[in-house]
Each structure stands twice: as C-alpha cells, then as structure tokens.
Design an enzyme around this catalytic site. Structure first.
Site, PDB file in Angstrom:
ATOM      1  N   ASP A  11       0.972  -1.166   0.294  1.00 16.25           N
ATOM      2  CA  ASP A  11       0.146   0.325   0.160  1.00 16.25           C
ATOM      3  C   ASP A  11       1.132   1.349  -0.269  1.00 16.25           C
ATOM      4  OD1 ASP A  11      -2.633   1.566   0.648  1.00 16.25           O
ATOM      5  OD2 ASP A  11      -3.315   0.043   1.027  1.00 16.25           O
ATOM      6  N   ASP A  73      10.105   0.607   1.752  1.00 11.58           N
ATOM      7  CA  ASP A  73       9.942   1.650   1.112  1.00 11.58           C
ATOM      8  C   ASP A  73      10.525   1.270  -0.065  1.00 11.58           C
ATOM      9  OD1 ASP A  73       8.632   3.439  -0.596  1.00 11.58           O
ATOM     10  OD2 ASP A  73       9.914   5.087   1.046  1.00 11.58           O
ATOM     11  N   ASP A  89      14.128   2.940   0.309  1.00 10.30           N
ATOM     12  CA  ASP A  89      14.896   3.300   1.689  1.00 10.30           C
ATOM     13  C   ASP A  89      13.471   2.173   2.993  1.00 10.30           C
ATOM     14  OD1 ASP A  89      12.617   4.662   3.357  1.00 10.30           O
ATOM     15  OD2 ASP A  89      12.455   5.672   1.059  1.00 10.30           O
ATOM     16  N   HIS A  98      -4.250   5.889   3.442  1.00  6.00           N
ATOM     17  CA  HIS A  98      -4.548   4.950   2.669  1.00  6.00           C
ATOM     18  C   HIS A  98      -3.929   3.594   2.819  1.00  6.00           C
ATOM     19  CE1 HIS A  98      -5.961   1.788  -0.226  1.00  6.00           C
ATOM     20  NE2 HIS A  98      -6.387   2.620  -0.559  1.00  6.00           N
ATOM     21  N   SER A 252     -11.585  -0.432  -0.960  1.00  6.30           N
ATOM     22  CA  SER A 252     -10.261  -1.182  -0.821  1.00  6.30           C
ATOM     23  C   SER A 252     -10.341  -1.174   0.860  1.00  6.30           C
ATOM     24  CB  SER A 252      -9.198   0.142  -1.188  1.00  6.30           C
ATOM     25  OG  SER A 252      -9.038   0.439  -2.121  1.00  6.30           O
TER      26      SER A 252
END
Length: 270
Positions: A11, A73, A89, A98, A252
């Site tokens: 996400d 990330d 990173d 979200h 979602s």
C-alpha cells in the site's frame, strides 16, 4: 485472532506511530538494532527521548535490504512527485493515509482501551510501501514489494489497489508469492464496472468486491464473473494517521476484511 500470521500490506505505507497500530507492527528482530521490540526510524548512534535508533546501515539478516525493521519502502520513481518518491528506503511511513486505513481494518489493537478493533487483532502487519504520496505506484516497485513480502514470511498479501492494464512483471511476482504459499487478496475496484481489473482478476488472487449496509453490492463496486466474494465497503470506521479515525468507503476497505479472515483461518488450522 490471527496470532502468528504475518500479513503483508502492499500500500502507501503505514502510520506506525498510531496508538491503535503500534502493537500490530511486525518487527524483524534481526534488524531491530536496539533490541527493544519496537521501531525507531533514526540512526543507532542518535538518541531521541533517550532511545537509540534502529538504523545501523547494515543488512543484518542478509536478505538484501538494509535496516528493514518493519518492512520496506519500494517507491523508486523517475519523475518528481510529492513527498518521498525518489529512492527506496527502510522507512515505509504513510504519506497518503490509504495504507493506514487498510491496516486498521486488519489489525487495530483491542487491548488498549481506545479506538477500534481490527478483525484479526493479533496478526502482524508487514508494511510494504509500493505507492507514493499521491497513491500512484509503478509496476516494478509493486513487483519487488510482492517478492520481498513473500520472502519475508508473509502468509497473506493485501492489495487494495488496481488498474485496468495487465502487468506481466506484477503477475510474475504474484505467481512467485503464490508458489511460496501466500494467500493473495486484492480489491475489485470502485468503478461499477465488469472490465478486467488487475491484480484482482489474476487467477492467483481472491477478488473482493464491496458490500453495503443492506448486505447487497455496494453501488460503486466492480462486478462480474471474476468476483469471488463481497465484504464491507460502506462507511467502514478505521484508523487515520495522526492518532485519528474516520469513516472510509470502497473495495480497498473490503479486501482487508478478507485478508484478516484468512489469517484467522490459517491460525486455526496451523
């Protein structure tokens, strides 16, 4: 309760400081430099409030990712965008909100006397940031995140995103995760459409549509013969960054219900 099950949330990241989520975050003990079982995203030679950080610049578990304490990330884009967009990173903080919404549905804490209860309250969330502050993600970043989560031990992958274009690199990554025994959950989309939608319509994935408060299909939910199941998508109360909560809508929010239910079934049958 999902105890012992790691859920990879693919996400926009996670607000890991949220009081209802701090106890739900997966901790990679090999990368937890200060050994305190929580995530401190600053250098180990720096102290904040008397606590040294977890970032020692070493790949202590040998998986190819330095300092991946709670996830990673993978956003590594070539065109300038908002926020943290240019380099991968080890800090998957949510700049979009979200990912914090979806994570709250899955595993918000129940023993802290505040907020909400996640469906699988004892599951652990592996935060895999594959989308930027605007909610956009590149297929190669998503694919890398999927492979990472599968290798990191996630038994469920929650993918509350999608597009109408087939991505061979993402599909290959999903096939790999599937071969590792991952249960793959994806939102069906919010366009009231029956067009092919990915990753939800890949055969390896469970396609989750939205249900309204009356127990019928939520009006904007995609539909069609590739839909597998419906889950709540109408006014779902969940975690919001900065210690907040709010009502959110969409498939979602439906997909995390299924991911959490899968984690509970896995625990019960382990």
């Amino acid at each position: 309760t999902g105890k012992g099950i790691i859920i990879g949330v693919m996400d926009t990241g996670l607000d890991y400081t949220h009081p209802d989520l701090k106890g739900s975050v997966y901790i990679n003990s090999a990368e937890d430099a200060n050994g305190n079982g929580t995530f401190e995203p600053w250098p180990e030679n720096e102290k904040i409030n008397g606590v040294s950080g977890d970032f020692d610049g070493e790949d202590n578990d040998g998986n190819g990712y330095i300092d991946d304490v709670i996830g990673y990330d993978f956003v590594d884009q070539t065109i300038a965008n908002l926020g943290d967009w240019s380099d991968a990173d080890p800090d998957p903080y949510d700049e979009n909100n979200h990912g914090t919404y979806t994570s709250g549905v899955i595993a918000a804490q129940t023993n802290n006397g505040i907020g909400i209860a996640g469906v699988a309250r004892d599951a652990k969330i592996l935060s895999v940031r594959v989308m930027d502050a605007t909610g956009n993600g590149e297929s190669d970043d998503i694919a890398a995140g999927i492979v990472y989560a599968a290798n990191a031990g996630a038994k469920v992958l929650n993918m509350s995103f999608g597009d109408y274009f087939d991505s061979p690199i993402m599909h290959d990554a999903l096939k790999y995760a599937y071969s590792k025994g991952c249960f793959l959950v994806a939102s069906a989309g919010n366009d009231n459409s029956s067009e092919l939608h990915f990753p939800s319509d890949y055969e390896e994935c469970i396609s989750v549509g939205g249900e309204n408060k009356r127990g019928t299909r939520w009006g904007s939910s995609n539909w069609g013969n590739r839909l597998d199941i419906l889950a709540p998508a109408d006014s779902v109360f969940t975690t919001v960054p900065n210690k907040s909560y709010g009502y959110k809508h969409g498939t979602s929010l439906a997909a995390p219900y299924v991911s959490a239910a899968a984690a509970m079934l896995m625990e019960a049958n382990s």
